[in-house]
Design an enzyme around this catalytic site. Sequence first.
Site, PDB file in Angstrom:
ATOM      1  N   LYS A   1     -12.159  -8.174   6.007  1.00 27.70           N
ATOM      2  CA  LYS A   1     -11.155  -7.880   7.026  1.00 27.70           C
ATOM      3  C   LYS A   1     -11.637  -8.482   8.336  1.00 27.70           C
ATOM      4  CE  LYS A   1      -9.576  -3.588   4.856  1.00 27.70           C
ATOM      5  NZ  LYS A   1      -9.493  -2.105   4.958  1.00 27.70           N
TER       6      LYS A   1
ATOM      7  N   GLU B   1     -11.441   0.220  -5.061  1.00 26.48           N
ATOM      8  CA  GLU B   1     -11.995  -0.181  -3.779  1.00 26.48           C
ATOM      9  C   GLU B   1     -12.774   0.970  -3.143  1.00 26.48           C
ATOM     10  OE1 GLU B   1     -10.283  -1.991   0.456  1.00 26.48           O
ATOM     11  OE2 GLU B   1      -9.022  -1.988  -1.348  1.00 26.48           O
TER      12      GLU B   1
ATOM     13  N   ASP C   1      -0.219  -6.404   3.969  1.00 24.89           N
ATOM     14  CA  ASP C   1       1.061  -5.709   4.123  1.00 24.89           C
ATOM     15  C   ASP C   1       1.172  -4.923   5.426  1.00 24.89           C
ATOM     16  OD1 ASP C   1      -0.813  -3.763   3.581  1.00 24.89           O
ATOM     17  OD2 ASP C   1       0.367  -2.731   2.056  1.00 24.89           O
TER      18      ASP C   1
ATOM     19  N   THR D   1       0.815  -1.205   0.000  1.00 26.39           N
ATOM     20  CA  THR D   1       0.000   0.000   0.000  1.00 26.39           C
ATOM     21  C   THR D   1       0.848   1.255   0.000  1.00 26.39           C
ATOM     22  OG1 THR D   1      -1.747  -1.173   1.187  1.00 26.39           O
ATOM     23  CG2 THR D   1      -1.855   1.231   1.178  1.00 26.39           C
TER      24      THR D   1
ATOM     25  N   ASP E   1     -15.526  -2.408   0.698  1.00 32.12           N
ATOM     26  CA  ASP E   1     -14.775  -2.525   1.942  1.00 32.12           C
ATOM     27  C   ASP E   1     -15.668  -2.069   3.096  1.00 32.12           C
ATOM     28  OD1 ASP E   1     -13.046  -2.577   4.071  1.00 32.12           O
ATOM     29  OD2 ASP E   1     -11.539  -1.270   3.190  1.00 32.12           O
TER      30      ASP E   1
ATOM     31  N   LYS F   1      -1.264  -0.965  -4.074  1.00 30.68           N
ATOM     32  CA  LYS F   1      -2.576  -0.369  -3.810  1.00 30.68           C
ATOM     33  C   LYS F   1      -2.361   1.076  -3.392  1.00 30.68           C
ATOM     34  CE  LYS F   1      -5.390  -1.245  -0.201  1.00 30.68           C
ATOM     35  NZ  LYS F   1      -6.434  -1.917   0.618  1.00 30.68           N
TER      36      LYS F   1
ATOM     37  N   LYS G   1      -3.672   4.690  -2.004  1.00 33.40           N
ATOM     38  CA  LYS G   1      -4.699   5.355  -1.225  1.00 33.40           C
ATOM     39  C   LYS G   1      -5.008   6.717  -1.848  1.00 33.40           C
ATOM     40  CE  LYS G   1      -5.365   2.494   2.308  1.00 33.40           C
ATOM     41  NZ  LYS G   1      -6.695   1.962   2.670  1.00 33.40           N
TER      42      LYS G   1
ATOM     43  N   ASP H   1      -7.643   2.560  -3.631  1.00 30.28           N
ATOM     44  CA  ASP H   1      -8.627   2.553  -2.549  1.00 30.28           C
ATOM     45  C   ASP H   1      -9.069   3.989  -2.308  1.00 30.28           C
ATOM     46  OD1 ASP H   1     -10.184   2.240  -0.334  1.00 30.28           O
ATOM     47  OD2 ASP H   1      -8.642   1.315   0.920  1.00 30.28           O
TER      48      ASP H   1
END
Length: 338
Positions: free
Chosen positions: A252, A207, A304, A129, A230, A152, A154, A181
């Site tokens: 999660k 995401e 991660d 990330t 998510d 990924k 953010k 995301d």
Amino acid sequence: MTKPTNLTLDFKIDVFPLAKPFRISGHVFTDAPVVVVTISDGQYVGRGEASGVYYMNDDAAKMSAAIESVRGAVCAGVTREELLEILPAGGARNAIDAALWELDAGRQNVPVWSLAGVPEPRPLLTTFTVGADEPDMMAQTARDYAQARALKLKLTGNLDIDIARVQAVREARPECWIGVDANQGVSIGDLDRLVAALVKADVKLLEQPLARGREADLTGYQCPILIAADESVLTLNDVDGLVERFDVVNIKLDKCGGLTEGLAMARRARELGLGVMVGNMVGSSLAMAPAFVLGQLCDFVDLDGPIFLAADRSPSIAYVDGKAWCGEAVWGGNGRGQ
């Protein structure tokens, strides 16, 4: 095997400083407070770690109170299935659930993955990330993740800078798989513009673009990129409502309350034709280990969390050639007392 009774339950709060502040839409993290649960029958020990869910105000104090509230039931030998009935989803249940899985694995002399009915574990390609920052800084972070094969990014909901972020990282790492995301930062009116930029940058996964509660806005939306839920999917009860709105379920364990429910979510998602992803809150390798078991059933893996810590636990999850490997020495071994 007889149901264990007269168990002992202990828990503590550990705080892991982050190597540097980590920014997402609406939040900046500087450390990772976690609750660690230990359950023992006098011979075998089970452990579990949880970070909670920050946007649900599920913090260390709340988790600690919840764990204490079920002490009697746990010590009397509550099963993982019974735990689903007496404790709501969240970090507290996740930590206890993980400890019960490891305890049961020890008592039955099998590893957790076998007990859970998943394939023998293999290393998993994981995303690394890149926290939200200036585009050039994100590009540099992407270069610094030299071994990464999947990234990924953010985003924050500021479309101009978000698009620049994606472009900068794609230029820095043209060979990598990239997902983004949005952390609920985009409105349906802005989604077409963002998606067009993502397609141009060959982004494969988007995401949680919209805020939790706005899922209906995605009904019938034709997107050339897979959209993952998510914040819009916390527990098994949320999965059916994702059909025709999302393509992928991000599970999660802190959200859903543990591996027991996570496995049920993954299997239900498959029945509905949805893809499955496993994600994480920032935590140590002890928190990643049950998610690594779940990851054996997943299409996308984001494990991660420990790389953001100034120091991890030992033994720890290993990251080699862009893949995560979590051995039984970390958690979930077959029959050894801890």
